[in-house]
Motif scaffolding. Structure first.
Motif, mmCIF file in Angstrom:
data_model
loop_
_atom_site.group_PDB
_atom_site.id
_atom_site.type_symbol
_atom_site.label_atom_id
_atom_site.label_comp_id
_atom_site.label_asym_id
_atom_site.label_seq_id
_atom_site.Cartn_x
_atom_site.Cartn_y
_atom_site.Cartn_z
ATOM 1 N N HIS A 148 0.901 -1.265 -0.161
ATOM 2 C CA HIS A 148 -0.039 -0.148 0.034
ATOM 3 C C HIS A 148 0.973 1.503 -0.145
ATOM 4 O O HIS A 148 0.647 2.170 -0.794
ATOM 5 N N LYS A 161 2.782 1.656 -3.413
ATOM 6 C CA LYS A 161 1.805 2.142 -4.406
ATOM 7 C C LYS A 161 1.496 3.650 -4.103
ATOM 8 O O LYS A 161 1.550 4.361 -5.265
ATOM 9 N N ASN A 162 1.555 4.318 -2.982
ATOM 10 C CA ASN A 162 1.446 5.755 -2.973
ATOM 11 C C ASN A 162 2.606 6.209 -3.232
ATOM 12 O O ASN A 162 2.577 7.451 -3.991
ATOM 13 N N LEU A 191 4.520 5.196 -5.709
ATOM 14 C CA LEU A 191 4.570 5.134 -7.052
ATOM 15 C C LEU A 191 3.525 6.220 -7.927
ATOM 16 O O LEU A 191 3.510 6.730 -8.807
ATOM 17 N N ALA A 192 2.461 6.323 -6.851
ATOM 18 C CA ALA A 192 1.334 7.407 -7.475
ATOM 19 C C ALA A 192 1.917 8.600 -7.617
ATOM 20 O O ALA A 192 1.585 9.297 -8.542
ATOM 21 N N VAL A 193 2.566 9.003 -6.597
ATOM 22 C CA VAL A 193 3.261 10.547 -6.694
ATOM 23 C C VAL A 193 4.182 10.529 -7.695
ATOM 24 O O VAL A 193 4.169 11.536 -8.661
ATOM 25 N N ASN A 247 4.193 8.838 -10.735
ATOM 26 C CA ASN A 247 3.448 8.927 -11.613
ATOM 27 C C ASN A 247 3.001 10.302 -12.069
ATOM 28 O O ASN A 247 2.958 10.689 -13.173
ATOM 29 N N GLU A 248 2.128 10.794 -10.825
ATOM 30 C CA GLU A 248 1.507 12.135 -11.284
ATOM 31 C C GLU A 248 2.800 13.277 -11.442
ATOM 32 O O GLU A 248 2.517 14.182 -12.312
ATOM 33 N N SER A 249 3.850 13.341 -10.886
ATOM 34 C CA SER A 249 4.597 14.278 -10.995
ATOM 35 C C SER A 249 5.420 14.192 -12.282
ATOM 36 O O SER A 249 5.636 15.119 -13.099
ATOM 37 N N GLY A 280 4.004 12.909 -14.830
ATOM 38 C CA GLY A 280 3.103 13.192 -15.879
ATOM 39 C C GLY A 280 2.694 14.550 -15.998
ATOM 40 O O GLY A 280 2.345 15.148 -17.092
ATOM 41 N N LEU A 281 2.850 15.348 -14.777
ATOM 42 C CA LEU A 281 2.951 16.796 -14.811
ATOM 43 C C LEU A 281 3.731 17.422 -15.692
ATOM 44 O O LEU A 281 3.716 18.130 -16.641
ATOM 45 N N ASP A 307 2.901 16.908 -19.377
ATOM 46 C CA ASP A 307 1.699 17.969 -19.664
ATOM 47 C C ASP A 307 2.483 19.120 -19.890
ATOM 48 O O ASP A 307 2.173 19.705 -21.109
ATOM 49 N N LEU A 308 3.311 19.702 -18.936
ATOM 50 C CA LEU A 308 4.053 20.845 -18.982
ATOM 51 C C LEU A 308 4.958 21.061 -20.510
ATOM 52 O O LEU A 308 4.883 22.322 -21.227
ATOM 53 N N LYS A 335 11.249 21.333 -9.056
ATOM 54 C CA LYS A 335 10.332 20.816 -8.234
ATOM 55 C C LYS A 335 9.880 19.418 -8.243
ATOM 56 O O LYS A 335 9.770 18.712 -7.426
ATOM 57 N N VAL A 367 10.406 16.168 -5.894
ATOM 58 C CA VAL A 367 9.156 15.538 -5.379
ATOM 59 C C VAL A 367 9.611 13.909 -5.629
ATOM 60 O O VAL A 367 9.369 13.023 -4.802
#
Lengths: 131, 216
Positions: B24, B27-28, B30-32, B34-36, B38-39, B42-43, B60, B64
């Protein structure tokens, strides 16, 4: 199917992992969604009742309240709010319990943003604007 | 033979619970990440080829991700240490290392009730025992204490060496009167029997008595 622009869709992200919630909110905002965050169960309940988001992305493990407890309370106060559980918790039983409590769907972290957006639109019965 | 099967089964049960909590937490992480990432993607997609994403945003995002990789590595290190507890049937280990390991492995459960856990143990106390059985016992006792402690309070693990015994106190606030319910599950009782230990309650805590050399 109805259509709604992303800027008309309010998304509340409830997760005590600050970096995850804030970064996901930023990515949704870049796509014009009206996204905001809550970091605890109590904050989630307060914000959900105050701002009435269209969609709640709900983590199951938050420090002050269990996500399923939040879900059960919101069923009473905000019955029209769609909830998608987004969690790292791997138990199948918890997922089933969430669906029985009225969650629309259940996604495991890490998530695919494209898939999440599809689920948001499905939950709201909306056609995707740009697939 | 039956008791041996039961002890192994209990150790496996604790291993599964710890593995579930670790997965658990990972996974948290990896999720951060993944989002970082991904951002940043995106940029990058929003600027012209010859323009570039603002350096501060890249820094930044990378910072993270570095923090999450570091946290993930620490989580896996603890699981790895715990998993290797079973390599040898009986081993001699510094008690302070075992206590810190179990506090780390049960951190999520403590956090659910807003509990802080403090370890106070001299570095020169060593125990010789079935390390995994001892860790499984500590797991059961810590989880029981976390569930019964007053939320947002501090739990202390205080160890003292006395001749051929080690005394480990699990201290905290358990209710407004300071009374400690004596609670010991069947699983913990079996593990204590295997280790030759004993458990008692005292003001503001539980106390575990463990022979320094409990190996067979």
């Amino acid at each position: 199917m109805a259509k709604k622009k992303p800027e008309e869709i309010r998304v509340l992200i409830a997760d005590d992992e600050v970096e995850f919630a804030s970064t996901l909110a930023t990515r949704l905002k870049l796509r014009k969604y009206d996204a905001f965050t809550a970091m605890s169960g109590r904050d989630t309940l307060e914000l959900a009742i105050e701002k009435m988001p269209d969609i709640l992305l709900l983590d199951l493990k938050m420090p002050d309240m269990d996500g399923l407890e939040v879900l059960a309370l919101l069923r009473e106060r905000c019955p029209d709010m769609r909830v998608i559980i987004v969690t790292g918790h791997g138990s199948f039983d918890v997922g089933v319990e969430g669906m029985q409590l009225g969650a629309f769907d259940y996604l495991m972290k890490p998530i695919d943003l494209g898939l999440l957006i599809e689920k948001i639109h499905d939950a709201l019965g909306l056609e995707m604007e740009n697939k | 033979m039956e008791i041996e099967k039961d002890v192994k089964s209990l150790c496996l049960d604790v291993f599964c619970k710890i593995a579930a909590a670790v997965s658990h937490d990972l996974k948290n992480c990896l999720a951060v990440i993944n989002e970082s990432s991904g951002l940043l993607d995106d940029l990058a997609g929003m600027v012209d080829e010859d323009e570039g994403v603002p350096a501060e945003r890249v820094r930044k995002g990378c910072a993270v991700m570095r923090v999450q990789v570091s946290q993930g590595a620490a989580i896996l290190k603890n699981l790895n240490t715990f998993a290797h507890s079973g390599d040898v049937a009986v081993s001699t280990t510094p008690l302070v290392d075992i206590l810190h390991l179990l506090v780390s492995l049960t951190a999520r459960q403590a956090a659910v009730n807003g509990l802080s856990v403090r370890v106070d143990c001299p570095g020169d106390i060593a125990v010789t025992c079935r390390t995994m059985a001892f860790e499984a016992l500590l797991f059961h006792l810590l989880i029981a204490v976390y569930r019964q402690a007053v939320p947002e309070s501090v739990i202390g693990l205080v160890a003292i060496s006395e001749e051929d015994m080690v005394t480990i106190r699990l201290q905290g606030k358990f209710d407004q009167n300071g009374e400690v319910p004596v609670y010991i599950s069947g699983e913990a009782a079996l593990l204590m029997e295997e280790l030759g230990g004993a458990l008692a309650s005292e003001t503001y805590g539980l106390v575990l008595f463990l022979p320094k050399s409990a190996g067979r």
